[in-house]
Every structure is written in C-alpha cells, then in structure tokens.
Write a protein that holds these residues in place. Structure first.
Motif, PDB file in Angstrom:
ATOM      1  N   GLN A   1      -1.637   1.181   2.144  1.00 59.65           N
ATOM      2  CA  GLN A   1      -0.513   0.325   1.346  1.00 59.65           C
ATOM      3  C   GLN A   1      -0.799  -1.270   1.793  1.00 59.65           C
ATOM      4  O   GLN A   1      -0.591  -2.165   1.107  1.00 59.65           O
ATOM      5  CB  GLN A   1       0.820   0.773   1.661  1.00 59.65           C
ATOM      6  CG  GLN A   1       1.121   2.326   0.812  1.00 59.65           C
ATOM      7  CD  GLN A   1       2.540   2.632   1.401  1.00 59.65           C
ATOM      8  OE1 GLN A   1       3.199   1.898   1.975  1.00 59.65           O
ATOM      9  NE2 GLN A   1       2.654   3.976   0.806  1.00 59.65           N
ATOM     10  N   ARG A   2      -0.952  -1.361   3.089  1.00 58.55           N
ATOM     11  CA  ARG A   2      -0.951  -2.796   3.540  1.00 58.55           C
ATOM     12  C   ARG A   2      -2.119  -3.564   2.867  1.00 58.55           C
ATOM     13  O   ARG A   2      -2.061  -4.614   2.684  1.00 58.55           O
ATOM     14  CB  ARG A   2      -1.094  -2.761   5.235  1.00 58.55           C
ATOM     15  CG  ARG A   2      -1.052  -4.309   5.808  1.00 58.55           C
ATOM     16  CD  ARG A   2      -1.194  -4.179   7.156  1.00 58.55           C
ATOM     17  NE  ARG A   2       0.099  -3.176   7.876  1.00 58.55           N
ATOM     18  CZ  ARG A   2       0.053  -2.932   9.020  1.00 58.55           C
ATOM     19  NH1 ARG A   2      -0.910  -3.425   9.671  1.00 58.55           N
ATOM     20  NH2 ARG A   2       0.885  -2.454   9.508  1.00 58.55           N
ATOM     21  N   ALA A   3      -3.224  -2.878   2.694  1.00 61.84           N
ATOM     22  CA  ALA A   3      -4.496  -3.546   2.249  1.00 61.84           C
ATOM     23  C   ALA A   3      -4.417  -3.594   0.822  1.00 61.84           C
ATOM     24  O   ALA A   3      -4.703  -4.957   0.189  1.00 61.84           O
ATOM     25  CB  ALA A   3      -5.738  -2.489   2.421  1.00 61.84           C
ATOM     26  N   ALA A   4      -3.747  -2.723   0.094  1.00 57.55           N
ATOM     27  CA  ALA A   4      -3.402  -3.073  -1.326  1.00 57.55           C
ATOM     28  C   ALA A   4      -2.691  -4.134  -1.501  1.00 57.55           C
ATOM     29  O   ALA A   4      -2.804  -5.023  -2.403  1.00 57.55           O
ATOM     30  CB  ALA A   4      -2.787  -1.764  -1.996  1.00 57.55           C
ATOM     31  N   ALA A   5      -1.485  -4.259  -0.866  1.00 57.65           N
ATOM     32  CA  ALA A   5      -0.674  -5.442  -0.935  1.00 57.65           C
ATOM     33  C   ALA A   5      -1.451  -6.914  -0.673  1.00 57.65           C
ATOM     34  O   ALA A   5      -0.964  -7.954  -1.394  1.00 57.65           O
ATOM     35  CB  ALA A   5       0.746  -5.088   0.018  1.00 57.65           C
ATOM     36  N   LEU A   6      -2.109  -6.783   0.256  1.00 62.61           N
ATOM     37  CA  LEU A   6      -2.889  -7.983   0.764  1.00 62.61           C
ATOM     38  C   LEU A   6      -4.026  -8.321  -0.416  1.00 62.61           C
ATOM     39  O   LEU A   6      -4.186  -9.602  -0.654  1.00 62.61           O
ATOM     40  CB  LEU A   6      -3.694  -7.811   2.165  1.00 62.61           C
ATOM     41  CG  LEU A   6      -2.605  -7.885   3.191  1.00 62.61           C
ATOM     42  CD1 LEU A   6      -3.601  -7.360   4.237  1.00 62.61           C
ATOM     43  CD2 LEU A   6      -2.249  -9.236   3.587  1.00 62.61           C
TER      44      LEU A   6
END
Length: 106
Positions: free
Chosen positions: A19-24
């Motif tokens: 999720q963090r990578a997708a948001a970034l």
C-alpha cells in the motif's frame, strides 16, 4: 502475551509495504505545477518520495525473503550464525534476518 503467528505478521507487513509503495507511485505520477518556484519544490519532494519508494520496495523484498524462509522451515533462524532469533525481536521486526548479536555487527 498473545501467540505470535509469523505468517500473519508477514502478510500484514507485506500488505502495508504494498500500500505504501502504491501511494508513493501515485504521488510521483501526479502533474507538476507550471509555476517554476512551485515546480522546483515539487521536484525536491519527488526526490524524497523516490527515496521512500526505494525503501518500501527493499522492505517488501525482505518480507518476501522472510516468507520464503518460513515456507522452508528456516524462519527465525539467524542468517549469519544459525542461532534462533529471539521471539521478541521477531514480534517487533517480523522480517528480521539476524539475531540481535549479529545485527549489532552489521
């Protein structure tokens, strides 16, 4: 203290990093302002976002390796000395590769 389930802990951690990578990636894909001052600030922000994305992807790889060790029956075994990694350390860092003594040597 509740029973530690490494599979569940690693799954949660993997989802968090995904999720963090997708948001970034979404933030990095956005359009920049046309104002040159704003654009310069946004480019600096992008540098920070790229660094955070690199970290998230590296942590995701570490979680993947920990999941492989779990599947192979080697989860919780120090990758340097072969001794068991303390449960408290695994609870705090489910993808830990090293026992505390070996981690201090890194």
């Amino acid at each position: 203290m509740s029973r530690f389930d490494p599979s569940e802990a690693l799954a949660r951690l993997s989802e968090e990093y995904l999720q963090r990578a997708a948001a970034l990636r979404r933030d990095l894909a956005r359009e920049h302002e046309h104002d040159s001052v704003e654009q310069a600030q946004e480019r600096q922000n992008d540098d920070v976002l790229r660094g955070l994305l690199i970290e998230a992807e590296a942590e995701l790889r570490r979680v993947g390796l920990a999941r492989q060790r779990l599947a192979q029956g080697r989860y919780g075994e120090c990758q340097r000395c072969g001794e068991p990694i303390e449960e408290a350390r695994l609870r705090a860092m489910p993808a830990a590769e090293y026992c505390l003594g070996c981690a201090d040597q890194e």
